[in-house]
Design a protein around this motif. Sequence first.
Motif, PDB file in Angstrom:
ATOM      1  N   LYS A 434      16.496   7.379   4.900  1.00 16.57           N
ATOM      2  CA  LYS A 434      15.867   6.228   5.517  1.00 16.57           C
ATOM      3  C   LYS A 434      15.390   5.348   4.465  1.00 16.57           C
ATOM      4  N   ASP A 435      15.225   3.808   4.668  1.00 19.96           N
ATOM      5  CA  ASP A 435      14.465   3.062   3.823  1.00 19.96           C
ATOM      6  C   ASP A 435      13.268   2.830   4.535  1.00 19.96           C
ATOM      7  N   VAL A 436      12.333   2.764   3.514  1.00 20.80           N
ATOM      8  CA  VAL A 436      10.884   2.222   4.090  1.00 20.80           C
ATOM      9  C   VAL A 436      10.911   0.764   4.624  1.00 20.80           C
ATOM     10  N   ARG A 437      10.421   0.726   5.892  1.00 21.00           N
ATOM     11  CA  ARG A 437      10.580  -0.632   6.611  1.00 21.00           C
ATOM     12  C   ARG A 437       9.592  -1.538   6.014  1.00 21.00           C
ATOM     13  N   ASN A 438      10.001  -2.849   6.188  1.00 24.93           N
ATOM     14  CA  ASN A 438       8.716  -3.966   5.478  1.00 24.93           C
ATOM     15  C   ASN A 438       7.515  -3.743   6.300  1.00 24.93           C
ATOM     16  N   ALA A 439       6.274  -4.066   5.772  1.00 26.10           N
ATOM     17  CA  ALA A 439       5.194  -4.272   6.398  1.00 26.10           C
ATOM     18  C   ALA A 439       5.123  -5.485   7.125  1.00 26.10           C
ATOM     19  N   LYS A 440       4.429  -5.475   8.376  1.00 22.90           N
ATOM     20  CA  LYS A 440       4.462  -6.913   8.929  1.00 22.90           C
ATOM     21  C   LYS A 440       3.588  -7.607   8.297  1.00 22.90           C
ATOM     22  N   SER A 441       3.424  -9.081   8.605  1.00 28.31           N
ATOM     23  CA  SER A 441       2.903 -10.162   7.714  1.00 28.31           C
ATOM     24  C   SER A 441       1.321  -9.956   7.657  1.00 28.31           C
ATOM     25  N   ASP A 442       0.812  -9.382   8.726  1.00 25.95           N
ATOM     26  CA  ASP A 442      -0.652  -9.094   8.627  1.00 25.95           C
ATOM     27  C   ASP A 442      -0.939  -7.590   8.131  1.00 25.95           C
ATOM     28  N   GLY A 443      -0.167  -7.181   7.342  1.00 27.76           N
ATOM     29  CA  GLY A 443      -0.514  -5.832   6.934  1.00 27.76           C
ATOM     30  C   GLY A 443      -0.033  -4.686   7.602  1.00 27.76           C
ATOM     31  N   PHE A 444      -0.406  -3.399   7.358  1.00 31.43           N
ATOM     32  CA  PHE A 444      -0.128  -2.357   8.330  1.00 31.43           C
ATOM     33  C   PHE A 444      -1.672  -1.557   8.338  1.00 31.43           C
ATOM     34  N   THR A 445      -1.483  -0.614   9.701  1.00 30.37           N
ATOM     35  CA  THR A 445      -2.683   0.035   9.800  1.00 30.37           C
ATOM     36  C   THR A 445      -2.469   1.561   9.400  1.00 30.37           C
ATOM     37  N   VAL A 446      -3.687   2.502   9.593  1.00 31.24           N
ATOM     38  CA  VAL A 446      -3.493   3.891   9.312  1.00 31.24           C
ATOM     39  C   VAL A 446      -2.163   4.426  10.300  1.00 31.24           C
ATOM     40  N   GLN A 447      -2.503   3.898  11.401  1.00 23.40           N
ATOM     41  CA  GLN A 447      -1.435   4.512  12.466  1.00 23.40           C
ATOM     42  C   GLN A 447       0.041   4.025  12.170  1.00 23.40           C
ATOM     43  N   ASN A 448       0.174   2.727  11.560  1.00 23.19           N
ATOM     44  CA  ASN A 448       1.387   2.483  11.048  1.00 23.19           C
ATOM     45  C   ASN A 448       1.869   3.207   9.955  1.00 23.19           C
ATOM     46  N   LEU A 449       1.033   3.689   9.023  1.00 24.39           N
ATOM     47  CA  LEU A 449       1.322   4.434   7.856  1.00 24.39           C
ATOM     48  C   LEU A 449       1.904   5.787   8.491  1.00 24.39           C
ATOM     49  N   LYS A 450       1.340   6.486   9.288  1.00 27.59           N
ATOM     50  CA  LYS A 450       1.544   7.722   9.942  1.00 27.59           C
ATOM     51  C   LYS A 450       2.857   7.429  10.512  1.00 27.59           C
TER      52      LYS A 450
END
Length: 672
Positions: A434-450
Motif C-alpha cells: 500500500k501507498d502511504v496516504r497523504n497527511a491532512k492539511s492540518d497535519g497528523f497526530t501520534v494516533q494517525n501515525l499508529k
Amino acid sequence: MSKFLEIPNCALTPMGLHKEALNYSLNAFRETLRYIDSLEYPQRNLKGKEKEFSQFLIDKSNGMLRMYGSAEDLLENVKIYKSFPEHHNCFGSSNEPYQTRPNIYKSLKNENYIAKSDVFVFLQNMILTLFLETSGEECPPSLVFLFAFYLKSRQESMEKCVEYVKFDEKIFEELNNKIIEKVRSAQFSSAKHQELVGEFSKLTLPQIIEKFKRLIPSTLTPNQELILTLHFGNFITGLPARERNEGIAMSYSVASKTLKSLEAVIDENLEMFSPRRQDSKQPITVRVFEDGDQRFVMEEEFKKSIHEKCEGVNDTLIRNTISMENVRSKYKQKIADIEFIRYPITRAKHRATPIQGPSGHTYIPAVDLFFEMMREVILGMRIFQRIKPVHLPMFVQDFNEFSKILYETESPYFIQNDKNIMFAMRIISDSPAKDVRNAKSDGFTVQNLKNELAHLGLTAIFPEIQNYVEKVYSEVDKRKKSDVLRTCDLFDAIEQCQLNCILEILPKLKKFVHSQKGCHRVYGWKCEECAAETPENQDDQKLSILEKELEELKIAHQKILDENQQKSLEIQELQQKNLRLSVKNETNEFKLKQLTDKLAQSKLSIDEGNYSNACTSQLKIQCLICEKSIESGKDQIIRCPLCKRRFHSKCANNWLKEHTECPACNGDLPKF
Ligand SMILES: [Zn+2]
Ligand SMILES: [Zn+2]
Ligand SMILES: [Zn+2]
Ligand SMILES: [Zn+2]
C-alpha cells in the motif's frame, strides 16, 4: 568573486535538473521518472523557473516524489546533492552543458582553491559570456552544446585527478583575456566568409550539420551526435530563407574560432586541468574532509601524494581514511609541502553529496550508504510491507551476508556509491504494497501515525513498531520545516519507525552505526553504547566536576582579586611612606640647614674669640661632682687639664682631699 562562477542562463537545461532529481530520488522511482518525456517539459530554459520545473517533476511522478516535500524542498536538496566537482560525469550529465557552479574551497592556509575539473566549467562560462557581450544575444543551444561537448571531450581525454588549483581572480581574468584575444585574432577575412557562404549554399542540411560536428576533432557519443543534429537542425531551419547561408556561415565562423581559442588556451595551461607534473611549481593538494568535529584524509589520495603505497586499493569499493591528527603525527616530515584543501562533507536530506575518489569513482561515507540503503529497502522496495513475518529471519540472514562492508571501526570510511549496491535477497515478493496516504492539511497526530503503520501492514511483521511511535513522532515534529506536519514528514516517521525495528533485530548494525557516529540520525533511538559512554549519572558527574572546577576557578579568581587589592594597598602605603619620607627629608634638610647655619655661627664665634661666651650662653654646664649647674661668671671653677671638663673649685678641692684623679676621665688632676 569571479563573474565566471555563475552558469549562464543558456547553459542551464531542464534536462539537467531532471537528471539530478532522478538520481537524488530512490532507485525504485527512477524508471518512472526517467520516462517523463522532455517533449512535455513546460519550458526550454531553466533559469528563474527552477521551482516550476521541480513542481512539474513532482506532478509527473505518480505521487512517488511526495516523500521529498514541496517543489522548493526538492530543489533545495538537489542543489546540495549535486554540488561537487566532477558532477558533470555523474547522473548521465555528460550530454548536458556544465550545470553546476564550481565550489571554492579554502586550504588550511586559508587560500582559495577550485577543483581542476571545474576549470572547464569556467571556460564554458567565459565563452558563453563573451558570446552574450559581443552579440548582445544569448548563445543558441546549437553552439552551447557544441562548445560543451568539445570541452567534455577534452576533459575525458585527460588523466583523472582529484587535484586542486589555486583560485586566483587575476589568473582567471588572464585566462579570459587570452580567450577574447584569440577569438578576435581568429576573425575570418571577408573573402573567406564569402567562400563559406558559397560552400554552404551547395550543401544539404545533413551535410551542413556534419560540417559543424566535424569542428570537434574527437569522436562524439551517439547521444551527443543526436543532440547536435537536433539543435543544429532547429537552428538552421529557423533561419529566414534569405539570410540562411549568411547565418550559417556566421555561426560556423563563431564556432570555429571559439573552439580554436579554447584548444589553444587549454594546451597552453595544461597544468590547470590535468594531473600535476613532478617538477611542477604548483603545490601538491590533498583534501581534508570535515564532518562534524572529525577531520580526515582519504588514505589512497594522501599516500599517493607522499609517494607511499596504499594497501588494498585494487578493489575500488571501500576507501579508508586517516585522521588528520595521525597525518600530522605520523607523517610530519612529509607533509610540509602539501596544501590541504578543506572539504566539508555535505548531506541533503535523503542523500549525501557524492565525493570524487582518486580512482574516478564517487564515494559517500559508509554510514550514509547504510541509511540510504535502508531507505531504499523501506520506502523504495517497501520490503517490510511485502514479506511475511515468517520470512524476516531470511531477510536478516541475507542482509548480514551483505553487511560485511558495514564494519565497526572508530575511523570513518567511504563506500563507492556510483554502482548500484544492493544486497541479494532470496525472497522477492510480488505482493502489492500500500501507498502511504497523504497527511491532512492540518497535519497528523501520534494516533494517525499508529493508524498509518497498521494500514501499511507493518504491525504484522513488526508488532513492536507501535512502541517507537511516540519518540519518533516527537523527533519528526521537532525537525519539521513548515508549521504543520506534512506528508513528507509522515514518510520520515514511517521510515524511522521501521529503522528502529531493524536495528533492534540486527545488533551488528547497531554497533556499526554507533562506531560511525550515526546514532543521532535514528529518531528516538536510545543507543546503549552512547548511553554507556555518557549515562545520565555520568552526565551528572560531569556537571558536578564542571561545577567544582567553576567553584575552584571562582576561588582562584577571588584570590587573584584579593592579591591585587593587597598589592595596591601596599603600593598605596609605599607611596604614602615615600611621601612621608620626602617630607621628612625636607624636614631633615631644613634641620640640616639650621645646623649648618648654627655651625657657621659657631665658627664665626670661634673666629671672634668668644667661644666660651657662646658656649655658656647656650649650654648649661653641670659640675660632675656635686651635679649642680655651674653659673658661668659667678662660680669659681677648675678645669681638668686632660678632658677640659669644669668643676666647682670648692667641689674639686673637696674631691681632691680623697682622690687624685678626675671624676670624668680618670686622668690625674693637679693639686691646686
Ligand atoms: Zn551510539
Ligand atoms: Zn660642685
Ligand atoms: Zn678630667
Ligand atoms: Zn677629664
